[in-house]
Design a protein around this motif. Structure first.
Motif, PDB file in Angstrom:
ATOM      1  N   ASP A   1      80.911 -43.417  50.739  1.00 25.49           N
ATOM      2  CA  ASP A   1      82.146 -42.871  50.166  1.00 25.49           C
ATOM      3  C   ASP A   1      82.102 -41.353  50.129  1.00 25.49           C
ATOM      4  OD1 ASP A   1      83.087 -45.429  49.803  1.00 25.49           O
ATOM      5  OD2 ASP A   1      82.550 -45.542  47.683  1.00 25.49           O
ATOM      6  N   GLU A   2      80.928 -40.798  49.859  1.00 22.89           N
ATOM      7  CA  GLU A   2      80.800 -39.338  49.827  1.00 22.89           C
ATOM      8  C   GLU A   2      81.044 -38.735  51.208  1.00 22.89           C
ATOM      9  OE1 GLU A   2      77.514 -35.859  48.736  1.00 22.89           O
ATOM     10  OE2 GLU A   2      77.035 -37.976  48.378  1.00 22.89           O
TER      11      GLU A   2
ATOM     12  N   GLN B   1      87.351 -36.183  55.020  1.00 25.49           N
ATOM     13  CA  GLN B   1      88.778 -36.023  54.740  1.00 25.49           C
ATOM     14  C   GLN B   1      89.121 -34.587  54.378  1.00 25.49           C
ATOM     15  OE1 GLN B   1      88.998 -39.253  51.792  1.00 25.49           O
ATOM     16  NE2 GLN B   1      90.575 -40.224  53.051  1.00 25.49           N
ATOM     17  N   LEU B   2      88.284 -33.965  53.558  1.00 32.43           N
ATOM     18  CA  LEU B   2      88.529 -32.574  53.163  1.00 32.43           C
ATOM     19  C   LEU B   2      88.482 -31.646  54.371  1.00 32.43           C
ATOM     20  CD1 LEU B   2      86.477 -32.363  49.840  1.00 32.43           C
ATOM     21  CD2 LEU B   2      88.957 -32.108  50.071  1.00 32.43           C
TER      22      LEU B   2
ATOM     23  N   ARG C   1      84.808 -38.760  51.888  1.00 33.01           N
ATOM     24  CA  ARG C   1      85.516 -37.685  51.174  1.00 33.01           C
ATOM     25  C   ARG C   1      85.286 -36.336  51.845  1.00 33.01           C
ATOM     26  NH1 ARG C   1      83.894 -40.724  46.609  1.00 33.01           N
ATOM     27  NH2 ARG C   1      81.987 -39.491  46.390  1.00 33.01           N
ATOM     28  N   THR C   2      84.048 -36.088  52.266  1.00 28.81           N
ATOM     29  CA  THR C   2      83.735 -34.828  52.948  1.00 28.81           C
ATOM     30  C   THR C   2      84.524 -34.710  54.249  1.00 28.81           C
ATOM     31  OG1 THR C   2      81.508 -34.797  52.014  1.00 28.81           O
ATOM     32  CG2 THR C   2      81.896 -33.423  53.952  1.00 28.81           C
TER      33      THR C   2
END
Length: 669
Positions: free
Chosen positions: A328-329, A335-336, A332-333
Motif C-alpha cells: 500500500d505504501e 500515485q503521488l 501511495r508513493t
C-alpha cells in the motif's frame, strides 16, 4: 487559391517579427478553428504563446502553453517559453525548473542554457553554472549546420535533421562529429544498419575518439550485437580501466552473451563506485530476473527506486515480473509521483502502467484500466503510430510476394535448416513456445533478433520521398543475393547460439517478412504463435514494451494491427502452403503434450520428455513472460480480459464481429 499550412505558419512568424501580434494571433485562431494535424496544432499554440508573451499577455501565454504541453508533454520550446514567462514575473525558481526541463528534452537549446547560467549564478549555484557553461562551449564549437541539425533532431524533426547533416557531410566527408550525429539520427529513425556503419567508420577514422567509440558500443548493445559490444567495452577499459560506464557496458554485453554470472558480478562491483547507482541496480535486476533469481531481482529494483525518487522504470520493472505485489505504501508513493506534473513524462508513463498492475492485482478493474489508459495515452503521444502505414505494408507484401515469386526465386537462398522463427503478436505465447523448444537437446533459445528487420529496412531504401523499394524489389535483386543474405543471417547470429544444430529467433514482428525469410532461408521453420484476439489485444495494451510495438498503445490501433496480421498470415498460408505451423495458445493450454509433439514433428525433431517439463529448463529469458514460463502450464490468465470487457469496446469494434466469431470456441476455458 488557399495557402498551404507551411506558408501560413511562416506568415505568422513574420507577423510576430514585425510586432503585429494581434494579426498573428488572429491567424492562429483562424487556423485552429479548422481541423489540423497534431504537429500543426502544436506549432500554432507555440507561436501563439510567443506572440502573447511579447505583447505582455502572460496569462494567455501560459494557457497556450498548457494546451501545447497537453498535446506534447515533451515539447522543449514550450518549457523554454514557460521559463521566459516565469523569469519576467520574477519567479526565478520556477524559471530555472522550466529552463532545466527544456534542456533535458533538447540539449541543443542555447537560449535556455545561457539563461540557466545567469539564474544559477544568481542563486549561488557555482557548480551548476560551470556545467552549463561547459555545455554551451561544446555547442558553440559545433559548425552552425550541425548545431541546427542537432536542434532539429531533439525537436523530433528527424528527416530535416538528416537532410541538413548529409548536406554538411557532402562538403566535409570525414567529419567525425557529423557522422556521429547522423548515426544518432539513424538510431532514432531505427535505421540501425546505417547507424552502425557510420559509427564503425568513425572508430576506424578516429580510433582514439572515446565519445564515438562509446556511441558505437551503446548502439551494439541496443541492437543485441553483444560479441562486438564486448570487444569495444574491453578496448575502452584498457585505456580507461576505472571508468564505471565502460564496466557497466561490459556487464550488459556479458549478460547478453549468456555469461550471466560474470555480468552480475560486474554490476555489483560498480554499485559502490557510482554516485547515482539507481540505473545500475535496475540493470542488475534485469540480469537477475533473466536467470530466474527472482528475489534478488526484486531487491535490486527496490534499491533502484530507493536511490532515485519516483524512478518509474524501477516500479515498472517490479510490475513487469508479473508476480510481484505492490505494498500500500508503494502504491501511495506511485500515485503521488504520477500526479506530479514536474515528474518526467517517462517516469509518469512507467508509473501509470505500474499502478494499472497494482490495482489489477487488487481486482479493482475500473481504476486499473484508467491507469493503463493514462499510460497508453502518454505513450501514444510519443510514438505517433499510424495504423494506415501498417495496412500499406501488409498490402505491399500481399501484392508482391505471390505464388509466382516463390516458384521463380524460392530455391535461391542459403539451404541451412538451422533457424526456427516464432512469429506473431507480442503477448501471444511466443516465449512459452520458445521455452518448450529450447528444452530440446537439439535447439538453442536465443532472443528477439533484429537481423531480419534490419535487412528489410536496408531493402526498403533511404529515399523518404519515394515509395519503399521493398518488397517489390524481391523480384529484381540479383539471384546470388538471396543466398548471400541467408548466409549473413547464419553468420551474424552465431554468437547468440550454443552448440545445438537448431536455434530460435522469436522476433514477433517478423510475420511481416515471412516472404523474405523463405527466399533467403527456404529450409527455415516458421511457427505462428496465435492467441484469442481480445486476450492478446488487451494483454498488449497493458504491457509497456521497450520499443518496436507502437501499435499497442491504442485499443483501436491494436485491433487494426491484429486484423492486418491475420490477413497477412492467411496470405502466407496461401502462397507458402504447409510451410507455417500455427499454434493456438488456447489449444496448447488444453492439450499441452499433443501440441508439443505437433511442434516437434513440424521441426523434424524427435520427442524428448524434457519439453513437457520446460519450466525446469535453466536459461536466460529476457521477455516479460520470463517468470510465467518457469511454471507449469495453467489456464488462469486465458480469459482474464473478461474482467476489463466493459472498457474494451474500441478493441472489439476494430477487430469486428466476423473475426471475433472465429475465436469464440476458445472462450470456454
Amino acid at each position: 487559391m488557399t495557402k498551404p499550412i507551411g506558408d501560413k505558419l511562416r506568415q505568422i512568424q513574420q507577423l510576430i517579427q514585425q510586432a503585429s501580434f494581434n494579426q498573428a494571433e488572429a491567424l492562429v485562431s483562424e487556423l485552429l478553428s479548422t481541423p489540423q494535424s497534431s504537429g500543426n496544432q502544436q506549432e500554432l499554440h507555440y507561436l501563439s504563446a510567443v506572440s502573447q508573451r511579447y505583447r505582455g499577455a502572460k496569462a494567455e501565454a501560459h494557457e497556450s502553453l498548457r494546451k501545447l504541453l497537453h498535446l506534447n508533454p515533451q515539447h522543449a520550446r514550450a518549457y523554454q517559453e514557460q521559463g521566459y514567462l516565469y523569469q519576467s514575473a520574477g519567479d526565478n525558481y520556477a524559471a530555472t525548473k522550466a529552463f532545466y526541463q527544456a534542456t533535458r528534452i533538447n540539449p541543443a537549446l542555447l537560449g535556455s542554457w545561457k539563461t540557466l547560467v545567469t539564474l544559477y549564478q544568481g542563486a549561488g549555484q557555482r557548480q551548476a553554472s560551470e556545467l552549463a557553461r561547459q555545455h554551451i562551449g561544446k555547442l558553440e564549437q559545433l559548425p552552425r549546420p550541425l548545431l541546427g541539425a542537432t536542434d532539429l533532431m531533439y525537436d523530433g524533426k528527424l528527416m530535416q535533421a538528416e537532410q541538413l547533416c548529409r548536406q554538411f557531410l557532402l562538403k566535409h566527408k570525414h567529419h567525425v562529429e557529423a557522422m556521429c550525429l547522423l548515426a544518432e539520427i539513424g538510431l532514432r529513425l531505427k535505421i540501425y544498419d546505417d547507424a552502425e556503419f557510420l559509427l564503425e567508420s568513425c572508430v576506424e577514422l578516429a580510433p582514439d575518439n572515446v565519445s564515438a567509440r562509446t556511441q558505437y558500443l551503446n548502439l551494439l548493445l541496443r541492437t543485441g550485437k553483444y560479441a562486438k559490444a564486448e570487444q569495444q567495452a574491453r578496448w575502452l577499459l584498457e585505456r580507461e580501466p576505472d571508468n564505471s560506464a565502460h564496466n557497466i557496458s561490459l556487464a550488459a554485453a556479458l549478460v547478453g552473451l549468456g555469461d550471466n554470472e560474470q555480468g552480475i558480478a560486474l554490476y555489483q562491483c560498480e554499485l559502490d563506485k557510482v554516485s547515482q547507482p539507481a540505473n545500475v541496480y535496475l540493470q542488475l535486476g534485469h540480469a537477475q530476473k533473466a536467470v530466474g533469481q527472482f528475489d534478488a531481482a526484486v531487491t535490486s529494483y527496490q534499491n533502484a527506486y530507493q536511490n532515485k525518487e519516483g524512478f518509474g522504470d524501477a516500479y515498472w520493472s517490479l510490475a513487469n515480473t508479473k508476480t510481484y505485489r505492490f505494498s500500500d505504501e508503494e502504491v501511495r508513493t506511485m500515485q503521488l509521483r504520477a500526479a506530479d506534473e514536474q515528474a518526467s513524462v517517462e517516469d509518469r508513463i512507467h508509473l501509470y502502467f505500474s499502478l494499472g498492475k497494482a490495482f489489477e492485482d487488487k481486482k479493482e478493474y475500473q481504476q486499473a484500466f484508467e491507469y493503463y489508459a493514462s499510460g497508453n495515452a502518454l505513450k501514444q503521444q510519443q510514438s505517433g503510430y499510424d495504423p494506415d502505414k501498417t495496412t500499406q505494408m501488409v498490402d505491399a507484401q500481399i501484392k508482391h510476394c505471390t505464388t509466382e515469386l516463390f516458384e521463380k526465386r524460392g530455391h535461391l537462398g542459403a539451404t541451412h535448416p538451422d533457424p526456427i522463427f516464432i512469429v506473431g503478436l507480442p503477448r501471444a505465447g511466443s516465449t512459452l513456445l520458445e521455452q518448450i523448444l529450447a528444452s530440446h537437446s537439439q535447439v538453442d533459445g536465443t532472443m528477439e533478433l533484429h537481423n531480419i528487420l534490419g535487412l528489410a529496412m536496408r531493402l526498403r531504401g533511404r529515399n523518404a520521398s519515394q515509395a519503399p523499394a521493398y518488397p517489390a524489389n524481391l523480384w529484381e535483386i540479383k539471384d546470388e543475393y538471396f543466398a548471400r543474405f541467408g548466409q549473413q543471417f547464419i553468420d551474424n547470429t552465431r554468437s547468440y547460439r550454443g552448440a545445438a544444430p537448431f536455434f530460435i529467433d522469436k522476433m514477433p514482428n517478423n510475420f511481416l517478412h515471412i516472404g523474405l525469410i523463405k527466399l533467403i532461408l527456404p529450409n527455415a521453420k516458421i511457427i505462428d504463435a496465435r492467441r484469442h484476439p481480445m486476450a492478446c489485444g488487451f494483454s498488449g495494451f497493458k504491457q509497456l514494451f521497450g520499443e518496436g510495438q507502437d501499435f499497442s498503445y491504442s485499443l483501436e490501433a491494436m485491433g487494426r494491427y491484429y486484423k492486418d496480421y491475420v490477413r497477412l498470415m492467411a496470405h502466407w498460408d496461401k502462397v507458402l502452403p504447409g510451410q507455417i505451423l500455427r499454434v493456438q495458445h488456447e489449444e496448447l493450454l488444453e492439450d499441452t503434450e499433443g501440441q508439443i509433439r505437433r511442434m516437434l514433428d513440424f521441426c523434424g525433431l524427435p520427442f524428448e520428455p524434457g519439453c513437457l517439463e520446460f519450466y525446469r529448463t535453466k536459461r536466460s529469458i529476457k521477455t516479460p513472460s520470463s517468470e510465467q514460463v518457469r511454471q507449469p502450464v495453467n489456464k488462469r490468465s486465458a480469459m482474464h480480459w473478461r474482467h476489463f470487457e466493459p472498457y474494451l469496446q474500441p478493441l472489439k469494434d476494430a477487430l469486428g464481429e466476423p473475426l471475433l466469431a472465429e475465436y469464440r470456441q476458445f472462450e470456454q476455458l
